[in-house]
Design a protein around this motif. Sequence first.
Motif, PDB file in Angstrom:
ATOM      1  N   VAL A 139       0.441   2.143 -11.552  1.00  0.00           N
ATOM      2  CA  VAL A 139       0.671   0.960 -10.722  1.00  0.00           C
ATOM      3  C   VAL A 139      -0.536   0.042 -10.806  1.00  0.00           C
ATOM      4  CG1 VAL A 139       1.368   0.105  -8.442  1.00  0.00           C
ATOM      5  CG2 VAL A 139       1.924   2.454  -9.109  1.00  0.00           C
ATOM      6  N   GLN A 140      -0.268  -1.276 -10.859  1.00  0.00           N
ATOM      7  CA  GLN A 140      -1.348  -2.246 -10.817  1.00  0.00           C
ATOM      8  C   GLN A 140      -0.985  -3.366  -9.850  1.00  0.00           C
ATOM      9  OE1 GLN A 140      -4.656  -2.364 -12.410  1.00  0.00           O
ATOM     10  NE2 GLN A 140      -4.573  -3.626 -10.572  1.00  0.00           N
ATOM     11  N   PRO A 141      -1.492  -3.273  -8.585  1.00  0.00           N
ATOM     12  CA  PRO A 141      -1.274  -4.371  -7.636  1.00  0.00           C
ATOM     13  C   PRO A 141      -2.341  -5.450  -7.813  1.00  0.00           C
ATOM     14  CG  PRO A 141      -2.289  -2.501  -6.521  1.00  0.00           C
ATOM     15  CD  PRO A 141      -2.136  -2.114  -7.952  1.00  0.00           C
ATOM     16  N   SER A 150       0.829  -1.205   0.000  1.00  0.00           N
ATOM     17  CA  SER A 150       0.000   0.000   0.000  1.00  0.00           C
ATOM     18  C   SER A 150       0.868   1.261   0.000  1.00  0.00           C
ATOM     19  CB  SER A 150      -0.922  -0.011   1.225  1.00  0.00           C
ATOM     20  OG  SER A 150      -1.679   1.180   1.293  1.00  0.00           O
ATOM     21  N   THR A 199       2.795   1.506  -3.365  1.00  0.00           N
ATOM     22  CA  THR A 199       1.888   1.897  -4.450  1.00  0.00           C
ATOM     23  C   THR A 199       1.651   3.400  -4.440  1.00  0.00           C
ATOM     24  OG1 THR A 199       0.773  -0.258  -4.459  1.00  0.00           O
ATOM     25  CG2 THR A 199      -0.458   1.610  -5.363  1.00  0.00           C
TER      26      THR A 199
END
Length: 393
Positions: free
Chosen positions: A277-279, A264, A267
């Motif tokens: 960003v792509q978690p 978190s 990111t």
Amino acid sequence: MAVREIAPGVHAVGAVDWNLRLFDALIGTPQGTSYNAFVVKGSEKTALIDTVDPKFEEEILKNLMRLGLGSLDYIVINHAEQDHSGTLPLLLEMFPSATVIADEKCRDLLVRLLLVPEDRIRIVKDGESLDLGGKTLEFMVTPWVHWPETMLTYEREDGILFSCDLFGSHLATSELYADDFMRILPAAKRYYAEIMMPFRASVRAALERVSALDLQVIAPSHGPLHRDPIPILDSYAEWTSDAVKNLVLIPYVSMHGSTAKMVSFFTDALIERGVEVQPYDLTRADLGEVAMTAVDAATIVFAAPTVLFGPHPAAVHASYLLSILRPKTKFISVIGSYGWGGKTVQHLTETLSHLDAEMIEPVYVRGYPGGEDLAALVELADTIVKKHEDVVP
């Protein structure tokens, strides 16, 4: 699938698999798929281009009957994988005078996988053609697109490329053509990511050959056909290029919140620095979507806790898949936390070393991340920003 005409004497006779949700016991197919097969009827001879999955053998036989085919002269097998060739043994029984057309490596696999009699197979070479009478089939041997024996078939007079798995999509639809390309684009990109991406160089070489043809229709083995070839050709040109985007993919898993906190914070740090960003939480994520994101990502950062002495199994699984899919990612790293020790970083970096990417110093901390640990994540974000400046257009 109903029999439908593509051009005079050329018909689609395949099957739609509306309910398939897992292909090869590995690849998710949330929208089903189709097994496309085609009849090309000339004034003298008739050819079937590919067959269908064995569970749809009754459907393809019915479709051939609907066309009124009393005989078949040739059955062209572009690819020996059973979703393309699985109905071949039955069809050879039903049409005892039919000759199988395949390249040499495909012949060997058909004999071993399906026990097809070798004397029923005629080997064709790259560039060879077959005259059906007003319909000419030209064969393009394209190894490693995506198996070593893959072949494409081009019907010259109507400009139809039967492209096998190339340009395909796992998508069950009643629409024969991909006229609304943006609707099928996600399925096509997912298909590329999961099936074609490991062979990017071979696909790019095939794309160059295909682009030189007079193409009116691209007819892949899965998904809708392309009667406007430009959108799918342009998409493949982008996906197979070396270009990456200012994007960080973060596949992660967290057991007690420590790694999740790091993801978190990290990111947000990247977003603040203008990085997309792509978690993905690996306990919930669709790995097909992870693979799709990997097509474009300049950087992949794995985030995982240590379980006993190594990385969480979900991270092991995802890292192995990405290592064999071989995206064009330029940088990789690892973040996460541990309790008393282990070799998580070593394990993940060794697995990911199969990628042609630079390893950025990992941030792996003991316990819940504190001030110094978060500062290290900020430093990692800054490093990624600088790295991206050199590779992102």
